[in-house]
Structures are given as structure tokens and as C-alpha cells.
Design a protein around this motif. Structure first.
Motif, PDB file in Angstrom:
ATOM      1  N   LEU A   1      90.328  23.851  38.633  1.00  0.00           N
ATOM      2  CA  LEU A   1      91.083  25.104  38.723  1.00  0.00           C
ATOM      3  C   LEU A   1      90.369  26.246  38.011  1.00  0.00           C
ATOM      4  O   LEU A   1      90.318  27.373  38.520  1.00  0.00           O
TER       5      LEU A   1
ATOM      6  N   TRP B   1      91.243  18.068  37.343  1.00  0.00           N
ATOM      7  CA  TRP B   1      92.023  19.143  37.947  1.00  0.00           C
ATOM      8  C   TRP B   1      91.914  20.437  37.148  1.00  0.00           C
ATOM      9  O   TRP B   1      91.850  21.530  37.717  1.00  0.00           O
ATOM     10  N   GLN B   2      91.855  20.319  35.827  1.00  0.00           N
ATOM     11  CA  GLN B   2      91.777  21.506  34.977  1.00  0.00           C
ATOM     12  C   GLN B   2      90.415  22.189  35.133  1.00  0.00           C
ATOM     13  O   GLN B   2      90.338  23.418  35.276  1.00  0.00           O
TER      14      GLN B   2
END
Length: 199
Positions: free
Chosen positions: A172, A168-169
Motif C-alpha cells: 500500500l 500488504w502494508q
């Protein structure tokens, strides 16, 4: 046929809207030698600039993934060179330029490792595609603000593999950067369109 000064001025001259890095001089000379159409040279310069920006972003990571910067830049700067032989694919769909581009580069003494991008830039799902291949493919999409989820997921997976950061990091971070790149797409598209398809 395109004249050498036209190809060289498109490939190497200063630009202001948008500001684009010049193509490597050896690539510009090769494009002039093969008689690349003006619109193709403009397209290659726009994709090359986006690839350089992606590399700058990826290179600032800690740890930075092992990427052959020259290979990515050369690949981005020559990925569509086969359209010199298939100019109908400059303004319409087609994939004949891919293998033709690799063969053209090989015939001009380019190593197979660098010539491969001309044949593989549209096949990022191949199990042989490494991060360099994915970055060339990504630059070829996002220069015009085209987002391809499958391709971006593969880039994220490669970045996660090196960094150990959560998906997810990485997603993003990449999404934010590609959004910023996309904001200049209209300028790049207009600059490319200002150059004729035929010399």
C-alpha cells in the motif's frame, strides 16, 4: 551528431515543467563524449529524477534498507546509454542497447558494478537482481506511469525483508507513492518528446 552544449544543457540545465534534478556532472560529460542523442539525454534525466525520488522515499523508512544510492543514481542516469549505438531503439522496441550499453560504459572506464545496470535494467526477474537493480528498473517504468506488477512485487518483497513489515502494508505504501509519481508522467513524457531523436 549532438553538440556538447546541447547534451550538457539538457543534462544539467534548469527545468520548470517538469522540475527535474540535473544528471551527475560526470554522467553528463560521458553522454557528451559518446554523442548521446538529445531525446536519450532527456529520457535519462527523467528516469534519474524518478530514481532519486524513489531513493528519498526508501531512505526515510525505519529501518532504511541498505542501498547504494550512488549506484542507483548512476544506473538510472546511464541505463539506456547503449541506445547511442542503436538509435532505432529510441523510438522503437529492441534490446540490443542493453549489452552494448554495458560494453560502452566498460570501455569508458566505468566499473562493472556500475556498468551492469545498462545490461540488467530490463531483467529484474533475474535471481541476481538486488534492490539497487530493482529500483533502477522501477524508475525506468514509473517515470512514464507504467505499472508492472511483477516488478513492484519484487520491490515490496525486498522492502519487507528489511523492515519486517507485512506485505500488504509495504504494498500500500509503495502503491500510494507510485501513484503520486505517475501524476507527473505526462509532463515528463512531453519534456522528453520535445527533444529530437537525432542530434
Amino acid at each position: 551528431m549532438t553538440t556538447v552544449p546541447t547534451v550538457l544543457s539538457i543534462a544539467l540545465g534548469e527545468t520548470s515543467a517538469p522540475v527535474l534534478r540535473p544528471l551527475p556532472e560526470e554522467v553528463a560529460a560521458l553522454l557528451a563524449e559518446v554523442g548521446a542523442p538529445p531525446r536519450l539525454v532527456a529520457h535519462l534525466r527523467a528516469v534519474h529524477d524518478v530514481a532519486a525520488r524513489l531513493l528519498d522515499r526508501v531512505g526515510r523508512r525505519d529501518p532504511a534498507p541498505p542501498v547504494d544510492r550512488w549506484a542507483v543514481l548512476f544506473g538510472a542516469a546511464t541505463h539506456d546509454i547503449g541506445k547511442t549505438l542503436h538509435p532505432d531503439e529510441l523510438s522503437g522496441p529492441g534490446s540490443r542497447h542493453e549489452e552494448a550499453g554495458r560494453d560502452l560504459l566498460l570501455a569508458h572506464g566505468v566499473s562493472p558494478g556500475l556498468a551492469r545496470f545498462a545490461a540488467t535494467h530490463a531483467s529484474w526477474g533475474s535471481p541476481d537482481a538486488g534492490l539497487e537493480d530493482l529500483l533502477v528498473s522501477l524508475a525506468d517504468k514509473v517515470w512514464k506511469n507504467k505499472r508492472v506488477a511483477d516488478l513492484e512485487d519484487l520491490v515490496v518483497a525486498e522492502l519487507c525483508r528489511v523492515s519486517g513489515r507485512p506485505v500488504w502494508q509495504e504494498f500500500l505504501d509503495l502503491d500510494e507513492f507510485l501513484t503520486v509519481l505517475g501524476e507527473e508522467a505526462d509532463l515528463r513524457l512531453a519534456w522528453q518528446a520535445a527533444h529530437p531523436v537525432h542530434g
